[in-house]
Design an enzyme around this catalytic site. Structure first.
Site, short mmCIF file in Angstrom:
data_model
loop_
_atom_site.label_atom_id
_atom_site.label_comp_id
_atom_site.label_asym_id
_atom_site.label_seq_id
_atom_site.Cartn_x
_atom_site.Cartn_y
_atom_site.Cartn_z
N ARG A 54 0.83 -1.20 0.00
CA ARG A 54 0.00 0.00 0.00
C ARG A 54 0.87 1.25 0.00
NH1 ARG A 54 -4.30 -1.76 4.75
NH2 ARG A 54 -5.20 -3.55 3.66
N ASP A 56 1.99 5.16 -0.21
CA ASP A 56 1.41 6.37 0.38
C ASP A 56 1.16 7.44 -0.67
OD1 ASP A 56 1.49 5.33 2.97
OD2 ASP A 56 3.56 6.00 3.28
N ARG A 201 11.47 5.85 3.51
CA ARG A 201 11.67 7.31 3.53
C ARG A 201 12.39 7.76 4.80
NH1 ARG A 201 5.78 9.47 2.50
NH2 ARG A 201 6.81 11.49 2.87
#
Length: 264
Positions: A54, A56, A201
């Protein structure tokens, strides 16, 4: 077997800039909603698409893998070309094929590969502003690569977990991680069995800070051992992140994204 009879897998490429991520959301435009609507048109009935990861808001994909169940009989070419006629230019199926009912895009994945791309030069880019993260200060890709090697193996990655992460366990296995420079671009590629929310990230953000340390490797090892988000760097921008590839056991015959994928 399900009531719908057959299971189809697909590989999707998308530019996530204008979407609130993969997951359907009540008040935002999601990639899942767009894909499901297009597949449903081709199938002739409502389709629910399950993805491998999934992504972002603002995150892109080269090789997102999905599966869905259907009673429709379509050729792989029809699934790809038909679905793409109903998708915005920013989303496109690259491959589709019928798979066994034992296939599951998320649960059967053994490794996921992400790539993070940084434009590292003094001037910003007009064309790459949504496809890369722009860092104007000079980066030491070799120091970043060395520091990243401290993350290889199975560890508690709590230090790189967002506060919104809902995973019940923070242990993940990183199989490889590479940072390299090609001209003005610095890229990180990481392969792991799974990821925590914002894990990639946050790793990138930490490397951006630690590359200036005298001993980046030791500094990264300390951050990892702390299991504390406060010791890691800021979350890097979403624009530089790509879900690059998802790997499965070979018996499922899911192709790698890229030029080898055909429409047979």
């Amino acid at each position: 077997m399900t009531e719908l009879g057959r299971r189809v897998a697909a590989i999707i490429e998308y530019d996530g800039t204008d979407y609130a991520g993969w997951q359907s959301q009540a008040h935002s435009v999601s990639i899942q909603d767009a894909v499901q609507a297009a597949l449903s048109f081709v199938a002739g009935h409502p389709v629910v698409a399950i993805c491998a990861g999934r992504t972002d808001a603002g995150v892109h994909a080269i090789g997102q893998v999905i599966h869905f169940d259907t009673h429709a009989v379509r050729t792989p070419r029809a699934w790809v070309l038909g679905t793409n006629t109903k998708l915005a230019p920013s989303i496109a199926l690259q491959w589709a094929g019928e798979v066994s009912m034992g296939f599951h895009a998320r649960h059967k994945a053994v490794r996921r590969v992400y790539r993070y791309v940084i434009l590292n030069r003094s001037a910003r880019s007009a064309l790459q502003r949504t496809r890369t993260a722009w860092i104007h200060r000079p980066l030491d890709a070799k120091a970043m690569h060395a520091a990243a090697q401290a993350l290889i193996g199975e560890h508690d990655f709590s230090a790189f977990r967002s506060i919104e992460c809902q995973s019940q366990t923070t242990t993940r296995r990183v199989d490889s991680i590479e940072v390299r420079r090609e001209g003005d671009y610095v890229s990180l590629q990481i392969t792991a069995n799974a990821y925590l929310h914002h894990m990639v990230r946050n790793i990138v953000g930490t490397l951006l800070e630690l590359q200036r340390e005298i001993d980046p490797v030791a500094a990264m090892a300390r951050v990892l051992a702390s299991a504390d988000r406060r010791y890691a760097g800021a979350t890097a921008p979403a624009a530089g992140l790509y879900l690059w590839r998802v790997e499965y056991p070979t018996d499922f015959a899911i192709p790698a994204p890229g030029g080898q994928i055909g429409l047979n």
